[in-house]
Design a protein around this motif. Structure first.
Motif, PDB file in Angstrom:
ATOM      1  N   SER A 172       0.873  -1.174   0.000  1.00  3.60           N
ATOM      2  CA  SER A 172       0.000   0.000   0.000  1.00  3.60           C
ATOM      3  C   SER A 172       0.909   1.223   0.000  1.00  3.60           C
ATOM      4  N   ILE A 173       0.807   2.059  -1.044  1.00  2.00           N
ATOM      5  CA  ILE A 173       1.646   3.247  -1.178  1.00  2.00           C
ATOM      6  C   ILE A 173       0.741   4.451  -1.379  1.00  2.00           C
ATOM      7  N   SER A 174       0.887   5.449  -0.516  1.00  2.00           N
ATOM      8  CA  SER A 174       0.066   6.657  -0.643  1.00  2.00           C
ATOM      9  C   SER A 174       0.945   7.897  -0.583  1.00  2.00           C
ATOM     10  N   PHE A 175       0.677   8.841  -1.475  1.00  2.00           N
ATOM     11  CA  PHE A 175       1.401  10.102  -1.535  1.00  2.00           C
ATOM     12  C   PHE A 175       0.567  11.152  -0.800  1.00  2.00           C
ATOM     13  N   GLU A 176       1.082  11.617   0.335  1.00  2.00           N
ATOM     14  CA  GLU A 176       0.314  12.497   1.207  1.00  2.00           C
ATOM     15  C   GLU A 176       0.487  13.977   0.834  1.00  2.00           C
ATOM     16  N   PRO A 177      -0.490  14.822   1.170  1.00  2.00           N
ATOM     17  CA  PRO A 177      -0.393  16.264   0.866  1.00  2.00           C
ATOM     18  C   PRO A 177       0.790  16.947   1.536  1.00  2.00           C
ATOM     19  N   ASP A 178       1.281  16.404   2.669  1.00  2.00           N
ATOM     20  CA  ASP A 178       2.394  17.037   3.376  1.00  2.00           C
ATOM     21  C   ASP A 178       3.752  16.686   2.777  1.00  2.00           C
ATOM     22  N   GLY A 179       3.769  15.955   1.649  1.00  2.00           N
ATOM     23  CA  GLY A 179       5.020  15.629   0.981  1.00  2.00           C
ATOM     24  C   GLY A 179       5.614  14.295   1.342  1.00  2.00           C
ATOM     25  N   THR A 180       5.009  13.576   2.276  1.00  2.00           N
ATOM     26  CA  THR A 180       5.510  12.265   2.668  1.00  2.00           C
ATOM     27  C   THR A 180       4.885  11.165   1.807  1.00  2.00           C
ATOM     28  N   VAL A 181       5.554  10.013   1.795  1.00  2.00           N
ATOM     29  CA  VAL A 181       5.023   8.821   1.138  1.00  2.00           C
ATOM     30  C   VAL A 181       4.885   7.746   2.209  1.00  2.00           C
ATOM     31  N   LYS A 182       3.684   7.207   2.350  1.00  2.00           N
ATOM     32  CA  LYS A 182       3.443   6.152   3.329  1.00  2.00           C
ATOM     33  C   LYS A 182       3.435   4.802   2.617  1.00  2.00           C
ATOM     34  N   PHE A 183       4.272   3.898   3.119  1.00  2.00           N
ATOM     35  CA  PHE A 183       4.405   2.560   2.536  1.00  2.00           C
ATOM     36  C   PHE A 183       4.127   1.523   3.611  1.00  2.00           C
ATOM     37  N   SER A 184       3.341   0.513   3.269  1.00  2.00           N
ATOM     38  CA  SER A 184       3.102  -0.593   4.200  1.00  2.00           C
ATOM     39  C   SER A 184       2.949  -1.890   3.414  1.00  2.00           C
ATOM     40  N   LYS A 194      36.761   3.604  -6.276  1.00  2.00           N
ATOM     41  CA  LYS A 194      37.491   3.747  -7.528  1.00  2.00           C
ATOM     42  C   LYS A 194      36.844   2.871  -8.602  1.00  2.00           C
ATOM     43  N   GLY A 195      36.782   3.367  -9.804  1.00  2.00           N
ATOM     44  CA  GLY A 195      36.213   2.623 -10.917  1.00  2.00           C
ATOM     45  C   GLY A 195      34.713   2.725 -11.047  1.00  2.00           C
ATOM     46  N   ALA A 196      34.057   3.444 -10.122  1.00  2.00           N
ATOM     47  CA  ALA A 196      32.591   3.568 -10.171  1.00  2.00           C
ATOM     48  C   ALA A 196      32.177   4.492 -11.304  1.00  2.00           C
ATOM     49  N   PHE A 197      31.263   4.004 -12.132  1.00  2.00           N
ATOM     50  CA  PHE A 197      30.727   4.788 -13.248  1.00  2.00           C
ATOM     51  C   PHE A 197      29.285   5.208 -12.974  1.00  2.00           C
ATOM     52  N   ALA A 198      28.530   4.347 -12.314  1.00  2.00           N
ATOM     53  CA  ALA A 198      27.129   4.612 -11.987  1.00  2.00           C
ATOM     54  C   ALA A 198      26.802   3.908 -10.671  1.00  2.00           C
ATOM     55  N   TYR A 199      25.627   4.224 -10.126  1.00  2.00           N
ATOM     56  CA  TYR A 199      25.238   3.578  -8.872  1.00  2.00           C
ATOM     57  C   TYR A 199      23.722   3.591  -8.718  1.00  2.00           C
ATOM     58  N   GLU A 200      23.256   2.747  -7.832  1.00  2.00           N
ATOM     59  CA  GLU A 200      21.852   2.695  -7.445  1.00  2.00           C
ATOM     60  C   GLU A 200      21.736   2.926  -5.948  1.00  2.00           C
ATOM     61  N   LEU A 201      20.702   3.628  -5.564  1.00  2.00           N
ATOM     62  CA  LEU A 201      20.358   3.806  -4.159  1.00  2.00           C
ATOM     63  C   LEU A 201      19.099   2.987  -3.902  1.00  2.00           C
ATOM     64  N   GLU A 202      19.178   2.089  -2.919  1.00  2.00           N
ATOM     65  CA  GLU A 202      18.066   1.188  -2.638  1.00  2.00           C
ATOM     66  C   GLU A 202      17.605   1.335  -1.188  1.00  2.00           C
ATOM     67  N   LEU A 203      16.304   1.379  -1.012  1.00  2.00           N
ATOM     68  CA  LEU A 203      15.692   1.365   0.307  1.00  2.00           C
ATOM     69  C   LEU A 203      15.343  -0.097   0.612  1.00  2.00           C
ATOM     70  N   ILE A 204      16.035  -0.687   1.601  1.00  2.00           N
ATOM     71  CA  ILE A 204      15.951  -2.120   1.852  1.00  2.00           C
ATOM     72  C   ILE A 204      15.094  -2.416   3.082  1.00  2.00           C
ATOM     73  N   ASN A 205      14.203  -3.379   2.956  1.00  2.00           N
ATOM     74  CA  ASN A 205      13.409  -3.830   4.090  1.00  2.00           C
ATOM     75  C   ASN A 205      14.237  -4.778   4.955  1.00  2.00           C
ATOM     76  N   ALA A 206      14.377  -4.429   6.238  1.00  2.00           N
ATOM     77  CA  ALA A 206      15.110  -5.282   7.180  1.00  2.00           C
ATOM     78  C   ALA A 206      14.202  -5.670   8.339  1.00  2.00           C
ATOM     79  N   GLY A 207      12.910  -5.807   8.044  1.00  2.00           N
ATOM     80  CA  GLY A 207      11.955  -6.215   9.064  1.00  2.00           C
ATOM     81  C   GLY A 207      10.836  -5.244   9.325  1.00  2.00           C
ATOM     82  N   ALA A 208      10.813  -4.132   8.609  1.00  2.00           N
ATOM     83  CA  ALA A 208       9.749  -3.135   8.803  1.00  2.00           C
ATOM     84  C   ALA A 208       8.483  -3.553   8.062  1.00  2.00           C
ATOM     85  N   LYS A 209       7.349  -3.259   8.648  1.00  2.00           N
ATOM     86  CA  LYS A 209       6.069  -3.513   7.993  1.00  2.00           C
ATOM     87  C   LYS A 209       5.480  -2.250   7.371  1.00  2.00           C
ATOM     88  N   GLU A 210       5.945  -1.096   7.854  1.00  2.00           N
ATOM     89  CA  GLU A 210       5.487   0.170   7.305  1.00  2.00           C
ATOM     90  C   GLU A 210       6.528   1.248   7.555  1.00  2.00           C
TER      91      GLU A 210
END
Length: 294
Positions: free
Chosen positions: A26-38, A119-135
């Motif tokens: 469940s993903i909701s984009f709130e008026p205050d600029g936050t994103v709620k994920f569960s 050294k040698g980095a050309f590109a990268y990804e930033l990932e938000l990882i779940n480590a046990g969170a439900k929301e």
């Protein structure tokens, strides 16, 4: 674009579905600029959301979501993400070379951390990882190159007034004032508009800020249309005796719970460090106004 130590880059969660974990979410984009994920069933280790620094526009139809980082340089990462329990969400930076081979990984589980682009980095990804969170509640993530100059975003001296400087945005990034200007504010916290908005929403971060200095010695500064609004919301959150400085027309209605602000012309303040900050950054034909909470 490359990130130098004068720029703070802000990473937001947009509605690009392909970069979010959707199964059972469940993903909701709130008026205050936050994103709620569960997601009650999402297993640990899965990627909740990812951002990329190098994309094929012809295939994806969207531009890179991250700034270019330089090999061997150090960067400060500040994340405005709320979740429980502690440590249940992590940030992972995955760096690859020109052939797509991984050359380094950095995992962050603190709100503020430092990383070095391998050294040698050309590109990268930033990932938000779940480590046990439900929301979680996501606001934004900031990336800033470490500076040898005195441009630190947080310098606290409990014996003097604290100046909270809310930066005016330029696109998806912020330009930090020149060092010669910042040296006049020995006791300061520099915030992006998103950072000020997030603190105004999150009482725990506000409480941490107030532990450093006495409440009646805070001056919150905005110097543009958006920074004025964010500064006003933050000043409301911090308390009744906080001084709010805004640069611009007092006839403009600022958003937020601002019924207790009184605007007046600030005359004869040539030596005021606030005036010195405003002049280089704002339209000099405007007037400086100071609102004080009563």
């Amino acid at each position: 674009m490359k990130v130098d130590n004068s720029i703070i880059y802000s990473v937001r969660w947009d509605n690009l579905a392909s970069n979010s974990y959707l199964y059972g979410s469940s993903i909701s984009f709130e008026p205050d600029g936050t994103v709620k994920f569960s997601n009650l069933l999402m297993p640990p280790g899965q990627i909740i959301r990812k951002w990329q620094s190098d994309v094929n526009y012809q295939m994806t139809r969207h531009e890179p979501q991250l700034p270019v980082l330089e090999e061997g340089e150090k960067y400060e990462i500040r994340s405005y993400v709320c979740y429980k329990p502690e440590g249940s969400v992590k940030l992972r930076f995955r760096f690859v070379d020109r052939q797509g081979e991984e050359v380094g990984t950095v995992i962050i589980d603190e709100p503020t951390a430092e990383l070095e682009c391998p050294k040698g980095a050309f590109a990268y990804e930033l990932e938000l990882i779940n480590a046990g969170a439900k929301e979680l509640i996501f606001h934004h993530i900031e990336i800033q190159k470490k500076s040898k100059a005195k441009k630190n975003v947080r310098i606290i001296d409990s014996d003097s007034c604290l100046y909270v400087i809310v930066l005016e945005p330029t696109g998806g990034s912020y330009i930090v004032p020149q060092e010669r200007i910042l040296l006049r504010f020995r006791n300061r916290v520099i915030l992006t508009c998103e950072g000020a908005d997030a603190i105004a929403l999150n009482s725990s971060v506000t409480d941490e800020l107030q532990m450093d200095i006495r409440q009646e010695e805070i001056a919150v500064i905005g110097y543009g249309e958006k920074s004025n609004e964010s500064a006003a919301k933050l000043a409301n959150r911090l308390g009744q005796n906080v001084k709010l400085y805004t640069y611009g027309s007092p006839s403009r209605k600022l958003k937020g719970r601002l019924e207790n602000i009184v605007y007046g012309k600030d005359k004869g303040q040539k030596s005021d460090p606030v005036s010195s900050l405003m002049e280089p950054l704002s339209d000099k034909t405007e007037r400086l106004f100071k609102g004080k909470f009563t």
